[in-house]
Structure formats: structure tokens, C-alpha cells
Design an enzyme around this catalytic site. Structure first.
Site, PDB file in Angstrom:
ATOM      1  CG  HIS A 134     -15.591   5.405  -2.501  1.00 42.04           C
ATOM      2  ND1 HIS A 134     -15.080   4.135  -2.599  1.00 42.04           N
ATOM      3  CD2 HIS A 134     -16.790   5.290  -1.911  1.00 42.04           C
ATOM      4  CE1 HIS A 134     -15.938   3.274  -2.072  1.00 42.04           C
ATOM      5  NE2 HIS A 134     -17.000   3.949  -1.653  1.00 42.04           N
ATOM      6  CB  CYS A 153      -9.609   1.564  -3.385  1.00 40.05           C
ATOM      7  SG  CYS A 153      -7.993   1.898  -2.669  1.00 40.05           S
ATOM      8  CG  HIS A 154     -13.594   0.944  -3.226  1.00 38.35           C
ATOM      9  ND1 HIS A 154     -12.867   1.826  -2.457  1.00 38.35           N
ATOM     10  CD2 HIS A 154     -13.685  -0.186  -2.499  1.00 38.35           C
ATOM     11  CE1 HIS A 154     -12.553   1.247  -1.307  1.00 38.35           C
ATOM     12  NE2 HIS A 154     -13.020   0.015  -1.310  1.00 38.35           N
ATOM     13  N   GLY A 155     -12.687   1.412  -7.958  1.00 44.69           N
ATOM     14  CA  GLY A 155     -13.021   1.588  -9.357  1.00 44.69           C
ATOM     15  C   GLY A 155     -13.662   2.902  -9.753  1.00 44.69           C
ATOM     16  N   PRO A 168     -18.176   4.599  -7.358  1.00 44.55           N
ATOM     17  CG  PRO A 168     -17.029   3.473  -5.654  1.00 44.55           C
ATOM     18  CD  PRO A 168     -17.105   3.606  -7.143  1.00 44.55           C
TER      19      PRO A 168
END
Lengths: 189, 286, 427
Positions: A134, A153-155, A168
Site C-alpha cells: 500500500h 498503518c492502514h489495516g 487497501p
């Protein structure tokens, strides 16, 4: 003397006059001079741009590295660096290999069978780059719904084959170039 | 008016020259050597650099480090022109200290092309201790770090003649400048007499002697270059110059193109300027 | 940068922008329509050349900083890293190092041109003083830049020059310790010099903007020293006339620059600076870069430490007072037969001081340096004030156009000019 008074004359008109009078030969000279100047500026720009590319030392330091796998216990994930990039070497357990192999490949966001991500006969060794596809954070090992990695950070969630399953990140964790020298030694690069 | 100015300048120069104290020193000026890398189109002689490297490796490297040069440099363009395979094999002959490993210990491994030449001594103190207090300088930039006084007016001509080889000339002279000291010349134990060393006393014993290094044989079975002190000195100096300025060839080649370009551009600008200003001058004559 | 612009924006977008910020009008009036004396010679291209060199030094400098490490143990290695490994690193470093010298060559020509043609005289005093400030900032920048490679000359140059301040009574020692950030030149010194070396060029750029502003307020001087009276006859618009001439001058200058960078890149440097800094060994001859040599000669000419330092700083400070020391009503040396000769003697003295600055401070060199140092100050403090009072200037032309006509059009026009020019130009 008052310089302000000088401003009253329209110099611009003079300039235009010069540019238009006696067209062809003069125009060619101006264009040639301008073109040569432009070439010069472009040529000068290149060293200033290229100096930011990796230097000779950095390139030379990116030579292949050898990794001894024997100290890595089953279930353990080891971090190492090649060319300054983080690499995970994961000694997978039987259960983890099974989980990775029985997935319906077609259902994956970035379809890839587990066999394409490990070397033949060395299914217990997974070697992947350690930065999330990502935005480059380092995913945490043995976490997330698929026992693989979870990026804090963003799963993004990766499975035991380093493939993206949720979140993501667009692609699986990439595999660095490497080869087995023998059963317990690999060379990366 | 011009004459007066010239007279004044001449008188000033003469005064300055008259004031100049005579340099009372036995140090000789190094003789000029004809180097392949001198001048606007200079390039290194690959075979010479390879021979020079051999001299460095077999003679100099036991005391002098060259720690800014990496094995990979030997295969880079503009250098001695060794092949990738040659430098890989060469690097592997050296033991390089690396580490720490997982146990926290330093270890030795075979060299790689990216490694720099290992130094003969771990630090300056060790080098001094092993050499009677004198420090054998690192060779990496030494060819640019040595020079000799050119004096007036030669230093001005050097701009135009592009004489930039004071360093190599000095090093070559030093290597060939060992001689018996004049009667009564005071030398400390361990020192040698050298015609070109400042003060004439040098801590390095005469390093080169005829036939000391074996040069590659030509097709006729004879060495490709004479195995003499003078030739060894030239070859190792050329090698040191390359080490100090590895991009010398690229620099000179680019310089020729740049200056040619600038002259053409200046010519174009000159005529453009003339065209543009013609109008003003016509007006002036009208 | 003054007066009302004749710039008329054409597109609606430009009109919209111009009514909110008249930027293009300012550029147009400063660098396009700006009336330039038509008789400027090539010495006047050095202003443009200097602007170019400032930008070139800033750009190459910023790029070098991307690879340089300001640390006492790593600075020398990082410079060698630039020379060996960085793509075109050797080119960028040689451009920057030789660029500093080219900058000074250009600035000295620019300054001597100003002295020859009386460009410092009213109403250009502020313009001149701003120039002296730029010169001082340049010297500080160049000095600190030379320290950064951390070679032997860097280290010992820094030691010697910072020790100048120790000549001051009482505060001297604390000031030197403060400058060093320690008890000797070391890593803290290198770090602060690096910081200031990066800062000062932008300060120079700021003062250059003021310098150009002041120039555009009072107008350019010219070889006759006579002001523009009728712009239609005496002047030409800056663009294209001055721009193309400046461009030609600049490219010719770049040929010289390129010669140094590509063929004799280390000619203007010192071999000793290719040896890493060593606090235990001083090089045999400590000499500054060539552009400091005249001032260095003045420093060494005086046997007293404090007086030497004062003399050196005074030799630069005296330039600030030049507009008032020169009492002549006539600007240009063209019309000052005596001044012209003294000017060239002064140039020769400066060159002589430069030569002596590079020689060892012994024997006849010291005596010669004392004589020339004395003359340097006599030129400013005695000759210039007296010359204005006793010299009979030649007749000055009535206008620039007359001077040009006299040169191009022959005797008849010249006679007219002479007749009209019995009185020195005074507004």
C-alpha cells in the site's frame, strides 16, 4: 536627471520593430541562437538531475547477499536487508503451508498460487519484501485474520503466503530475486 | 599613456623580483615526464595502469594504504580496464573484515568488487609504530596532494599549457631520486638521502630496484615494458594519478565538447548582437 | 524598478493578475524597457555575469549538499565520495570550487571598472556601498566554503583566520573560543561554518536585489560618466540590446570558466587540501585562496598583530568611504589624465600585493609588502582627495550621444561635442 521621465517612451514598440524588419535571414539567426541556447540549458540540466540517482557506491553495494537458514526455527520470521530494503524470511509451519495452499486462488485480489511464491521443494521457506504494497509500512508478523501479516498503518491483511487478503494494499508482498544454494542457504539478488 | 603604465608595471615587477630572496635549499625541481594523461586530449594508458597496479600491489601496498579505491574501480571506464571477472577473482584473494555477525563478532570474508582496498595497518598509530615513527601516506589522492613550486612566470603559463602534472612529476622524481648523500650530510638512522624530498632526508628507504617486479611478457617473450626503476616509477605514478582522479578522461573529453559548444554559441550570439545593435549604429551615423 | 511601467497585459488572465500584483510590469520596466546608456562597453557585462555566477554557485552548492557530510571525521571522505562515486559529482564539485574563483575574478573586474569610471560618485554612493557589503559577504562565504572539504588548508586556514580575532585586547580570546565552539578548530567549527556557508549566499542574493534596485533608481553609469539626458538619443532599451550583449559577454566568460573546470580544475586550489586535516602538522606554506592574497599581504606586512588585523580590515573598510575620498567633479577616468595613471598604478599595486601574499613572509618580500601596503592606503587617503583638487580634467562631452558621434562620426561631430562640453557634467 529624472529617470522616471524615460519611462514615457514606449521601448516595446522599438523591440517589435527590430524583430519584424528584414525577416528571413535575421529570423534564422535568432532562431539558431535561441535553439543552441536551449540545447545548452538542457545539457547542463542533466548532471543536476542525474546526480540524485543512486551513485556508483550504492549500486556496487547492492551485490547479492547469502543467508544461512539453519538458525531460523520453525514458525520464526527473520528480518534482513538487501539493498537497504527489508526482507522477511519466514520458516513456515505445516499448518501455515496448508492454509496458504488450500485457498481458492480465483477469489484473491491478486491471484497467485502458493507454489508460485516459494521455490520447488522448499515450501517451508517464504522470502518476501517486508514493506506493505500500500504505502510501505512494515506489516506485523503472525497477526491478522489469516495468520500472516497485518499492516498497522492502514489495516492491510496478508496471509501466510504474503498475499493480500483484505485492506487497501493492491498487490501481494513481492518476492525478491533469490535462489537456494543448498537446503539451508539462499542467495538473495 | 599605455607606455607609462607598462613602464610602471615593469618597474614594479623588477622591484618585486629584486626583493625575492634566493632560495637556499638543495632540493631540485622534478624533471618533466611525458604523461599520456597530460593535455586536453590526455587518456590513461591501460597497460601502464595495470603495470602500475602490479607495482603498487607487490611493493607499495605493504606500507601504503589506498583506502578510497575499491576493487570495482579497476573495471570502471577510464581506468586500468580489468574485466569484471578479473576484479572478482582479485577481490576474492583479499580477506576483508566484516561484521558484527549474529553473535556480535567481527569476522573475515573474501573480498567483493564493492570492497575498498584493505589497508596494511589498522590505523595511523599502528602505521607509525611499524615504520619508525613515519607515516606512509595513503595513496588514494596523493598524486593531487603533492606538488612543487613553479615560480614566476611559469605558474601563469601553466594555465594555458594545462600543465597539471606537478604531483605525478614530483612522485616520479622522488621514486627515482635516491642517491648517496653529499659528504657530511646529516642523516638520522633510518633516513635516506633523496634529491627531491624537501630537506633531502626521507624516512622511506629506496623502495624500487631494477627487475623487482615481473612485467607481463609480450609475444616475443620479453617484458612488455622495461623492468627498471624509472619505468616502475612512471607506471605506479600513472596508477596513482588515476586513483586520485578516476574521472580524468571523462572530464577532458567533456571539456572539449563543452568548450566547442560555447565557442559556437558565442559566435552565434556575437552575430545576433551585431544584427540587433546595427540599428543603433546606423542611427548614430545618420 | 522605478517609474511607471509601459507594460500592457494582453490577455484577460494577465490583466486580472497584473491589477492584483504588477509583477510582470516590474520585470518589464526593470529588464525590458529600462533605458540603458548606449555606449556601455563589455566591462558592463560583468554585472550580469556576477548575477549568473551567484545563481550558479547556489545551484551547484545545493546539489553538493545532497552528498556532503559536515562532520570532522567524514567531511573529507564525503568530498572524495562526490569526486568518485556520485553521478557527475566531479563536475559539480569542480564547478563549485572554480566557480568561487570565477565569481571573484568577475567581482574584481566589476569593482575596478567602477573605480575607473567613477561609478561610486553621487548619486551612486549607496549603490557602491551595497556593493562593498556584497563583497564582504562573498569573502565570508568563500572563506567558510573553503573550510568544508576539511583538508589541511581548510583546517589551517580556519585556524589562522579565526585567530585574527585573538588580536583584540581582553575580548579576543573569548571571541575566538566562541567562534570555534571549543578550544581549537574542530567539529563544532566545521558545523557552524557549514550552516553559515549555506545561509550567506541567500543574504548576498538579498543585498544584490537592493544593489539592482539602487542601480535602477539612479541609472547606470557609462564610460563617459555623463548621465542620460535624452533617452531617445542617449539610451537603448535593456532588452534586447543589453540582454544580448550581456549574453555574449557571459558565454565568453563561460569559455574561461570551462577551461578551468575541465582542463586545470586544481590550478586555483592547493595541493595540500587533498590531504585530510591534521591538527598536528601545519603545511609548509599557509596561503589563502588567491582572491584573499592582497589582503593577506597587508595583514603580514605589519609586524604588530593587532595593527596587522586592523590594517587588513581597514583596507576593505576604506572602500566604503571612496565616494567621499575622491573629490573630483568628473566621474570617468577617460577625462582625467592624471587619475588614469594613478588608477593603473593602483591596479599594479593590488596585483603586486597579491603576488607578495603568496610568497613566504621573509626578507625582501616583507619590505616590498610594506611599501605596497603603504601605497594602497596613500592612494585612497592622500592621492584621491588631492587629485580632485589639483587635476585639470579634459572637457567632458555634453551628452552620451555626442560622445558616440565623436567616436563614430569623426571630427565635425567631435568639435560640436567639445564645444558643448566646457563644463564638467553636473546636474
Amino acid at each position: 536627471m529624472d529617470i522616471k521621465a524615460l519611462g514615457s517612451k514606449d521601448w516595446g514598440a522599438n523591440v517589435a520593430e527590430i524583430a519584424t524588419a528584414e525577416p528571413t535571414r535575421r529570423d534564422f539567426l535568432f532562431i539558431a541562437t535561441g535553439a543552441v541556447g536551449a540545447v545548452g540549458v538542457a545539457a547542463v540540466a542533466w548532471p543536476f538531475i542525474n546526480q540524485m540517482n543512486p551513485d556508483a557506491q550504492t549500486i556496487a553495494a547492492g551485490a547479492p547477499v547469502e543467508v544461512d537458514l539453519s538458525p531460523i526455527a520453525e514458525g520464526q520470521i527473520v528480518k534482513l536487508f538487501w539493498r537497504g530494503k527489508l526482507i522477511f524470511v519466514r520458516h513456515r509451519t505445516k499448518k501455515e503451508i496448508e492454509e496458504a495452499e488450500k485457498v481458492d486462488v480465483a477469489s484473491l485480489p491478486d491471484p497467485q498460487p502458493d507454489s508460485a511464491r516459494v521455490k520447488d521443494g522448499h515450501a517451508q521457506w517464504l522470502v518476501v519484501y517486508g514493506n506493505c504494497t500500500h504505502l510501505g509500512c512494515v506489516p506485523l508478523g503472525n497477526q491478522g485474520a489469516y495468520d500472516g501479516w497485518l499492516c498497522p498503518c492502514h489495516g492491510s491483511v496478508f496471509d501466510t503466503s504474503g498475499r493480500i487478503r483484505q485492506g487497501p494494499a493492491p498487490t501481494n508482498l513481492p518476492i525478491p530475486p533469490y535462489a537456494f544454494l543448498n537446503d539451508s542457504k539462499i542467495r538473495i539478488g | 599613456m599605455k607606455k607609462t603604465t607598462l613602464l610602471i608595471a615593469g618597474a614594479l615587477a623588477a622591484t618585486l623580483a629584486a626583493f625575492a630572496p634566493a632560495h637556499a635549499s638543495g632540493t631540485e625541481k622534478p624533471p618533466r615526464v611525458s604523461w599520456s594523461f597530460a593535455g586536453p586530449f590526455g587518456t590513461f594508458d591501460r597497460a601502464q595502469l595495470q603495470r602500475g597496479f602490479k607495482v603498487y600491489r607487490e611493493v607499495c601496498s605493504s606500507c601504503h594504504a589506498m583506502s578510497r579505491v575499491a576493487f570495482r574501480n579497476l573495471a570502471e571506464p577510464g581506468g586500468p580496464g580489468f574485466s569484471e571477472a578479473q576484479i572478482k577473482a582479485l577481490a576474492a584473494e583479499y580477506k576483508i573484515k566484516d561484521g558484527p555477525n549474529d553473535q556480535g563478532e567481527m569476522f573475515e570474508r573474501p573480498g567483493r568488487p564493492a570492497d575498498r582496498f584493505p589497508a596494511p595497518f589498522p590505523n595511523e598509530n599502528a602505521a607509525r609504530a611499524a615504520n619508525g615513527g613515519a607515516y606512509p601516506p595513503d595513496f588514494s589522492v596523493l598524486a593531487k596532494a603533492r606538488t612543487y613550486e613553479r615560480g614566476f612566470p611559469w605558474f601563469l603559463f601553466d594555465i594555458v599549457t594545462q600543465y597539471q602534472e606537478q604531483g605525478p612529476d614530483y612522485i616520479h622524481a622522488l621514486l627515482t631520486g635516491y642517491a648517496d648523500p653529499p659528504q657530511g650530510f646529516p642523516l638520522q638512522p633510518g633516513q635516506s638521502y633523496n634529491k627531491y624530498m624537501a630537506g633531502n632526508a626521507i624516512a622511506m628507504p629506496k623502495p624500487l630496484s631494477d627487475g623487482q617486479v615481473e612485467y607481463p611478457k609480450g609475444p616475443d617473450g620479453k617484458p612488455a615494458a622495461p623492468e627498471t626503476v624509472d619505468q616502475y616509477a612512471k607506471d605506479v605514478t600513472a596508477f596513482m594519478m588515476w586513483a586520485a582522479e578516476p574521472h580524468l578522461e571523462a572530464r577532458k573529453a567533456m571539456g572539449f565538447k563543452v568548450i566547442l559548444f560555447l565557442i559556437v554559441f558565442a559566435g552565434l550570439l556575437y552575430f545576433t548582437k551585431k544584427k540587433i545593435w546595427a540599428r543603433v549604429h546606423d542611427e548614430a551615423h545618420a | 524598478m522605478s517609474g511607471h511601467s509601459t507594460y500592457v497585459p494582453k490577455s484577460p488572465v494577465m490583466k486580472w493578475f497584473e491589477s492584483r500584483l504588477p509583477l510582470f510590469g516590474l520585470i518589464h520596466s526593470s529588464f525590458v524597457a529600462y533605458p540603458t546608456p548606449r555606449n556601455l562597453n563589455y566591462l558592463w557585462t560583468f554585472g550580469g555575469i556576477l548575477s549568473f555566477m551567484l545563481v550558479a554557485q547556489i545551484v551547484t552548492g545545493i546539489v553538493l549538499v545532497m552528498h556532503y557530510t559536515p562532520h570532522a571525521t567524514m567531511a573529507f571522505s564525503s568530498v572524495e565520495h562526490i569526486m568518485r562515486d556520485v553521478n557527475y559529482g566531479w563536475l559539480l564539485r569542480y564547478l563549485h570550487a572554480n566557480g568561487a574563483s570565477m565569481f571573484f575574478i568577475a567581482v574584481y573586474i566589476h569593482m575596478f571598472r567602477g573605480m575607473y569610471y567613477g561609478s561610486y560618485k553621487a548619486p551612486r554612493e549607496v549603490l557602491w556601498i551595497l556593493g562593498v557589503i556584497i563583497f564582504l559577504l562573498m569573502m565570508a562565504t568563500a572563506f567558510m566554503g573553503y573550510v568544508l572539504p576539511w583538508g589541511q588548508m581548510s583546517f589551517w586556514g580556519a585556524t589562522v583566520i579565526t585567530n585574527l580575532f585573538s588580536a583584540l585586547p581582553i575580548v579576543g580570546e573569548p571571541i575566538v573560543t566562541w567562534l570555534w565552539g571549543g578550544y581549537s578548530v574542530d567539529n563544532p567549527t566545521l558545523n557552524r561554518f557549514f550552516s553559515l556557508h549555506y545561509l550567506l549566499p541567500f543574504m548576498i542574493a538579498g543585498v544584490v536585489a537592493l544593489h539592482v534596485w539602487a542601480l535602477h533608481v539612479v541609472g547606470q553609469n557609462n564610460p563617459t560618466g555623463v548621465d542620460i539626458k535624452n533617452p531617445a538619443k542617449d539610451a537603448v532599451p535593456f532588452t534586447p540590446y543589453a540582454t544580448v550583449k550581456d549574453a555574449f559577454g557571459l558565454v565568453c566568460f563561460l569559455v574561461v570558466f570551462a577551461w578551468f573546470v575541465f582542463y586545470v580544475p586544481n590550478y586555483l586550489g592547493h595541493a595540500d587540501n587533498y590531504t585530510e586535516a591534521n591538527p598536528a602538522v601545519t603545511p609548509a606554506h599557509i596561503v589563502p585562496e588567491w582572491y584573499f592574497l592582497p589582503f593577506y599581504a597587508i595583514l603580514r606586512a605589519i609586524p604588530n598583530k593587532l595593527m596587522g588585523v586592523i590594517a587588513m580590515f581597514s583596507s576593505i573598510a576604506v572602500l566604503v568611504f571612496l565616494p567621499w575620498l575622491d573629490t573630483s567633479k568628473v566621474r570617468s577616468a577617460v577625462y582625467r589624465p592624471l587619475f588614469k595613471q594613478f588608477f593603473w598604478v593602483f591596479v599594479a599595486v593590488c596585483v603586486g600585493l597579491g603576488y607578495l601574499g603568496a610568497m613566504p613572509p621573509e626578507g625582501g618580500y616583507v619590505i616590498a609588502a610594506r611599501v605596497l601596503t603603504a601605497y594602497y592606503f596613500i592612494h585612497f587617503l592622500v592621492i584621491l582627495p588631492l587629485l580632485g583638487l589639483f587635476e585639470t580634467p579634459r572637457p567632458v562631452p555634453a551628452s552620451i550621444a555626442d560622445a558616440v558621434l565623436a567616436k563614430h562620426g569623426g571630427g565635425a561631430a567631435a568639435a560640436v561635442a567639445m564645444g558643448a562640453a566646457s563644463a564638467p557634467s553636473k546636474k
